[in-house]
Design a protein around this motif. Structure first.
Motif, PDB file in Angstrom:
ATOM      1  N   LEU B  23       0.813  -1.219   0.000  1.00  0.00           N
ATOM      2  CA  LEU B  23       0.000   0.000   0.000  1.00  0.00           C
ATOM      3  C   LEU B  23       0.844   1.266   0.000  1.00  0.00           C
ATOM      4  CD1 LEU B  23      -2.831  -0.893   2.516  1.00  0.00           C
ATOM      5  CD2 LEU B  23      -3.016  -0.649   0.069  1.00  0.00           C
ATOM      6  N   ILE B  24       1.955   1.282   0.758  1.00  0.00           N
ATOM      7  CA  ILE B  24       2.624   2.576   0.953  1.00  0.00           C
ATOM      8  C   ILE B  24       3.783   2.804  -0.001  1.00  0.00           C
ATOM      9  CG2 ILE B  24       1.967   2.708   3.363  1.00  0.00           C
ATOM     10  CD1 ILE B  24       4.763   2.006   4.144  1.00  0.00           C
ATOM     11  N   ARG B  25       4.330   1.778  -0.622  1.00  0.00           N
ATOM     12  CA  ARG B  25       5.503   2.025  -1.456  1.00  0.00           C
ATOM     13  C   ARG B  25       5.106   2.287  -2.900  1.00  0.00           C
ATOM     14  NH1 ARG B  25      10.467   1.360   1.239  1.00  0.00           N
ATOM     15  NH2 ARG B  25      11.191   2.345  -0.661  1.00  0.00           N
ATOM     16  N   ARG B  26       5.910   3.105  -3.597  1.00  0.00           N
ATOM     17  CA  ARG B  26       5.655   3.361  -5.004  1.00  0.00           C
ATOM     18  C   ARG B  26       6.699   2.717  -5.899  1.00  0.00           C
ATOM     19  NH1 ARG B  26       6.075   8.547  -6.524  1.00  0.00           N
ATOM     20  NH2 ARG B  26       6.976   9.249  -4.595  1.00  0.00           N
ATOM     21  N   ASN B  27       7.805   2.286  -5.312  1.00  0.00           N
ATOM     22  CA  ASN B  27       8.847   1.617  -6.082  1.00  0.00           C
ATOM     23  C   ASN B  27       8.384   0.193  -6.417  1.00  0.00           C
ATOM     24  OD1 ASN B  27      11.175   0.405  -6.983  1.00  0.00           O
ATOM     25  ND2 ASN B  27      12.483   1.565  -5.595  1.00  0.00           N
TER      26      ASN B  27
END
Lengths: 171, 100
Positions: B23-27
């Motif tokens: 949910l929180i990472r974009r990588n």
């Protein structure tokens, strides 16, 4: 407190700390290395749970092959950190949802076992890989062969996907 | 003597951390690693239940999950490399169109 419980608590601390480290490290290389430590600690849990074959394949497959593949791709892309990632204001909703998921998951999974079983000495019949192989190659022969096909398909898919555009046009 | 519920709670914690990572990472690479963490948490629960019920089925399922995870990582990383070649970026928030 018995020796197993102390060992369990220390390893659980390491596993959770490295999982958090993976989650919060900005660099993908550090995240991968944290995950390797996490996989090794989970492998030691498998040893405590009397599954030495699974423990060693965990180290060989996960900590070895899969993480090396990850590190190769990180090096190939060379984009370890994304600018502006991990914005703390965006973390509130996911954090709340994560806590709810954890509470529900832990409640349901613990409720399911009914009575609590205590795991003590290792070295029961479950730790014998030859007995496991008998079950695997008798009862689970068809899934085993389907797995072989799956791995072949994945290999072909990876090769097709990573072929360069030019080569694809010429072919 | 460790109660089996401790193992299951640890497995739930690791799974939740993996889901949080998705949910929180974009990588894209870190999101993949979080998926691996979730698979591992499920494997830990499988092996704990194997110990409770004293059959080999759980260990064998973990074996199959590992094979599927290896296949998933190979294809997934090939996809990441292909996406990086076409857009020079692996930020998941920027991948908002199906056109290559």
């Amino acid at each position: 407190m018995s020796l197993e419980l102390i060992l369990f608590l220390i390893l659980a601390l390491i596993a959770i700390a490295t999982a958090l480290g993976m989650l919060l490290s900005r660099s993908a290389v550090y995240a991968a290395l944290y995950l390797v430590v996490n996989f090794v600690s989970v492998a030691i849990f498998y040893l405590l749970l009397d599954a030495p074959f699974i423990a060693l394949s965990q180290i060989a497959v996960y900590a070895g092959a899969i993480m090396v593949l990850f590190l190769f791709v990180i090096m190939l892309i060379g984009l370890e950190t994304l600018p502006g990632e991990l914005n703390w204001r965006q973390l509130v909703w996911p954090l709340g949802l994560g806590v709810i998921l954890l509470a529900e998951g832990a409640f349901l999974v613990v409720q399911r076992i009914g009575r609590d079983v205590y795991i003590g000495q290792t070295g029961t019949a479950l730790s014998d890989p030859s007995l496991m192989a008998k079950v695997l190659f008798n009862d689970y022969m068809l899934p085993f062969q389907i797995t072989a096909v799956l791995l072949l398909v994945a290999m072909i898919g990876a090769i097709v996907l990573s072929k360069r555009e030019k080569a694809a046009k010429e072919a | 003597m460790v109660p089996v519920s401790y193992y299951l709670i640890l497995s739930a914690i690791l799974f939740s951390l993996g889901a949080l990572g998705v949910l929180i990472r974009r990588n894209a690479l870190v999101v993949f690693m979080s998926i691996e963490l979730m698979l591992n948490a499920a494997n830990l629960a499988f092996v704990a239940f194997t110990r409770v019920h004293e059959t080999f089925s759980g260990q064998i399922f973990v074996f199959f999950v590992m094979a599927v995870a290896a296949a998933e990582v190979a294809v997934g990383l090939a996809l990441v490399v292909a996406i990086y070649r076409s857009r020079q970026n692996i930020d998941l928030d920027q991948m908002n169109s199906l056109k290559g």
